[in-house]
Design a protein around this motif. Structure first.
Motif, PDB file in Angstrom:
ATOM      1  N   GLY A 160       0.849  -1.183   0.000  1.00 37.79           N
ATOM      2  CA  GLY A 160       0.000   0.000   0.000  1.00 37.79           C
ATOM      3  C   GLY A 160       0.886   1.234   0.000  1.00 37.79           C
ATOM      4  O   GLY A 160       1.895   1.282   0.723  1.00 37.79           O
ATOM      5  N   VAL A 161       0.563   2.215  -0.824  1.00 34.74           N
ATOM      6  CA  VAL A 161       1.401   3.406  -0.977  1.00 34.74           C
ATOM      7  C   VAL A 161       0.558   4.657  -0.795  1.00 34.74           C
ATOM      8  O   VAL A 161      -0.519   4.789  -1.386  1.00 34.74           O
ATOM      9  N   ASP A 162       1.067   5.568   0.040  1.00 30.97           N
ATOM     10  CA  ASP A 162       0.385   6.861   0.210  1.00 30.97           C
ATOM     11  C   ASP A 162       1.437   7.937   0.409  1.00 30.97           C
ATOM     12  O   ASP A 162       2.562   7.667   0.841  1.00 30.97           O
ATOM     13  N   GLU A 163       1.039   9.170   0.080  1.00 33.46           N
ATOM     14  CA  GLU A 163       1.958  10.296   0.169  1.00 33.46           C
ATOM     15  C   GLU A 163       1.442  11.334   1.147  1.00 33.46           C
ATOM     16  O   GLU A 163       0.257  11.386   1.459  1.00 33.46           O
ATOM     17  N   VAL A 164       2.359  12.173   1.596  1.00 35.68           N
ATOM     18  CA  VAL A 164       2.005  13.330   2.410  1.00 35.68           C
ATOM     19  C   VAL A 164       2.948  14.458   2.025  1.00 35.68           C
ATOM     20  O   VAL A 164       4.100  14.222   1.661  1.00 35.68           O
ATOM     21  N   GLY A 165       2.429  15.673   2.036  1.00 36.69           N
ATOM     22  CA  GLY A 165       3.233  16.837   1.699  1.00 36.69           C
ATOM     23  C   GLY A 165       2.977  17.407   0.333  1.00 36.69           C
ATOM     24  O   GLY A 165       3.591  18.406  -0.048  1.00 36.69           O
ATOM     25  N   ARG A 166       2.035  16.823  -0.398  1.00 41.00           N
ATOM     26  CA  ARG A 166       1.771  17.320  -1.753  1.00 41.00           C
ATOM     27  C   ARG A 166       1.296  18.768  -1.715  1.00 41.00           C
ATOM     28  O   ARG A 166       1.700  19.592  -2.539  1.00 41.00           O
ATOM     29  N   GLY A 167       0.458  19.116  -0.774  1.00 44.28           N
ATOM     30  CA  GLY A 167      -0.100  20.463  -0.728  1.00 44.28           C
ATOM     31  C   GLY A 167       0.654  21.440   0.150  1.00 44.28           C
ATOM     32  O   GLY A 167       0.210  22.569   0.336  1.00 44.28           O
ATOM     33  N   ALA A 168       1.796  21.032   0.688  1.00 43.90           N
ATOM     34  CA  ALA A 168       2.591  21.930   1.528  1.00 43.90           C
ATOM     35  C   ALA A 168       3.320  22.955   0.671  1.00 43.90           C
ATOM     36  O   ALA A 168       3.554  22.740  -0.518  1.00 43.90           O
ATOM     37  N   TRP A 169       3.708  24.064   1.290  1.00 43.07           N
ATOM     38  CA  TRP A 169       4.498  25.081   0.597  1.00 43.07           C
ATOM     39  C   TRP A 169       5.987  24.913   0.853  1.00 43.07           C
ATOM     40  O   TRP A 169       6.801  25.523   0.164  1.00 43.07           O
ATOM     41  N   ALA A 170       6.316  24.103   1.847  1.00 43.50           N
ATOM     42  CA  ALA A 170       7.718  23.912   2.207  1.00 43.50           C
ATOM     43  C   ALA A 170       7.962  22.441   2.522  1.00 43.50           C
ATOM     44  O   ALA A 170       7.050  21.718   2.916  1.00 43.50           O
ATOM     45  N   GLY A 171       9.209  22.028   2.345  1.00 49.19           N
ATOM     46  CA  GLY A 171       9.590  20.673   2.701  1.00 49.19           C
ATOM     47  C   GLY A 171       9.379  19.679   1.576  1.00 49.19           C
ATOM     48  O   GLY A 171       8.888  20.008   0.495  1.00 49.19           O
ATOM     49  N   PRO A 172       9.747  18.432   1.835  1.00 51.10           N
ATOM     50  CA  PRO A 172       9.661  17.395   0.817  1.00 51.10           C
ATOM     51  C   PRO A 172       8.247  16.849   0.679  1.00 51.10           C
ATOM     52  O   PRO A 172       7.368  17.125   1.507  1.00 51.10           O
ATOM     53  N   VAL A 173       8.035  16.070  -0.359  1.00 51.07           N
ATOM     54  CA  VAL A 173       6.878  15.184  -0.425  1.00 51.07           C
ATOM     55  C   VAL A 173       7.400  13.812  -0.004  1.00 51.07           C
ATOM     56  O   VAL A 173       8.491  13.397  -0.408  1.00 51.07           O
ATOM     57  N   THR A 174       6.640  13.154   0.854  1.00 50.00           N
ATOM     58  CA  THR A 174       7.067  11.892   1.441  1.00 50.00           C
ATOM     59  C   THR A 174       6.080  10.799   1.084  1.00 50.00           C
ATOM     60  O   THR A 174       4.860  11.001   1.148  1.00 50.00           O
ATOM     61  N   VAL A 175       6.605   9.649   0.703  1.00 54.99           N
ATOM     62  CA  VAL A 175       5.783   8.494   0.345  1.00 54.99           C
ATOM     63  C   VAL A 175       6.182   7.326   1.233  1.00 54.99           C
ATOM     64  O   VAL A 175       7.368   7.073   1.447  1.00 54.99           O
ATOM     65  N   CYS A 176       5.178   6.629   1.751  1.00 57.58           N
ATOM     66  CA  CYS A 176       5.422   5.401   2.499  1.00 57.58           C
ATOM     67  C   CYS A 176       4.861   4.221   1.714  1.00 57.58           C
ATOM     68  O   CYS A 176       3.763   4.307   1.155  1.00 57.58           O
ATOM     69  N   ALA A 177       5.617   3.157   1.663  1.00 59.56           N
ATOM     70  CA  ALA A 177       5.152   1.885   1.112  1.00 59.56           C
ATOM     71  C   ALA A 177       5.072   0.895   2.262  1.00 59.56           C
ATOM     72  O   ALA A 177       6.048   0.737   3.009  1.00 59.56           O
ATOM     73  N   ALA A 178       3.916   0.259   2.437  1.00 55.61           N
ATOM     74  CA  ALA A 178       3.716  -0.663   3.547  1.00 55.61           C
ATOM     75  C   ALA A 178       3.163  -1.991   3.043  1.00 55.61           C
ATOM     76  O   ALA A 178       2.229  -2.021   2.235  1.00 55.61           O
ATOM     77  N   VAL A 179       3.748  -3.069   3.502  1.00 56.66           N
ATOM     78  CA  VAL A 179       3.272  -4.419   3.209  1.00 56.66           C
ATOM     79  C   VAL A 179       2.708  -4.987   4.501  1.00 56.66           C
ATOM     80  O   VAL A 179       3.394  -4.987   5.536  1.00 56.66           O
ATOM     81  N   THR A 180       1.450  -5.434   4.461  1.00 55.03           N
ATOM     82  CA  THR A 180       0.788  -5.847   5.697  1.00 55.03           C
ATOM     83  C   THR A 180       0.324  -7.293   5.701  1.00 55.03           C
ATOM     84  O   THR A 180      -0.033  -7.810   6.757  1.00 55.03           O
TER      85      THR A 180
END
Length: 233
Positions: free
Chosen positions: A25-45
């Motif tokens: 499963g893959v999701d991102e955070v930071g797409r709508g931020a004005w500063a900093g990186p965009v971060t993606v996590c990949a998780a296998v459950t």
């Protein structure tokens, strides 16, 4: 709205129709931020029952997110994170930056997934990955929800560290997203070394507008988002 826990329905479907056994499963955070990186996590459950209360990170309180993230990092079969910096976002655009971050996360897993469940309706990853996009996957799919929580908590901590020398921007509270304090600090002090400089918020800052960089990349395929639309003071 009553709580509806995420399920393994999509994972089971992928197993049945494609023969995939390792599904991330893959999701991102930071797409709508004005500063900093965009971060993606990949998780296998796998198909195990997740910790109680798992859902989209945005629907959780900060305290509960942090508690769940601790549980999830121990509970998941495997997980990894990938980042694309604010410089890479400025150089390549958000679609390419998302792809970079997602590839870094997936390639860092100890096992290569047979299939990927990507939150949303846009496949920014593409070949050679076998991708299934799921709208609101961070609420409905266990692996994507887990990735959502881990990514959010880890990026929030990263932004708090980046903001240690820029206290007026309160990155520890807003993680680089627009907020009244963030906007006021931008107006007074201009962008920090961590701000994305190709974004339209600079157009609303006459004294700092000259710092905006031209976009050298093609039109985005991921729709424009609120973080790029500027603001009124």
């Amino acid at each position: 709205m009553p709580y509806v826990p995420p399920t393994h329905t999509v994972e089971r479907s992928l197993r049945a129709t494609t023969g995939a056994r390792i599904i991330a499963g893959v999701d991102e955070v930071g797409r709508g931020a004005w500063a900093g990186p965009v971060t993606v996590c990949a998780a296998v459950t796998g198909l195990r029952r997740p910790p109680e209360g798992l859902t989209d990170s945005k629907l959780l309180t900060p305290k509960r997110r942090e508690e769940l993230a601790v549980l999830l990092e121990k509970w998941v079969t495997a997980h990894s994170l990938g980042h694309a910096s604010h410089e890479e976002i400025d150089e390549h655009g958000m679609t390419a930056a998302l792809r970079l971050a997602a590839e870094r996360a997936l390639n860092a897993l100890p096992v290569r997934p047979d299939a990927v469940i990507l939150d949303g309706k846009h496949d920014y990853l593409g070949a050679p990955w076998r991708v299934r996009t799921v709208i609101k996957g961070d609420q409905s799919c266990v692996a994507v929800a887990a990735a959502s929580v881990i990514a959010k908590v880890r990026r929030d901590k990263m932004m708090a560290e980046l903001g240690a020398d820029h206290a007026d921007f309160c990155f520890a509270a807003n993680a680089g997203y627009p907020s009244p304090v963030h906007k006021a600090a931008l107006q007074e002090r201009g962008p920090t070394p961590y701000h994305r400089l190709t974004w339209a918020y600079l157009d609303a800052l006459p004294q700092w507008r000259h710092l905006r960089k031209p976009r050298l990349w093609a039109e985005q395929t991921v729709p424009e988002i609120e973080g790029q639309l500027g603001f009124d003071f």
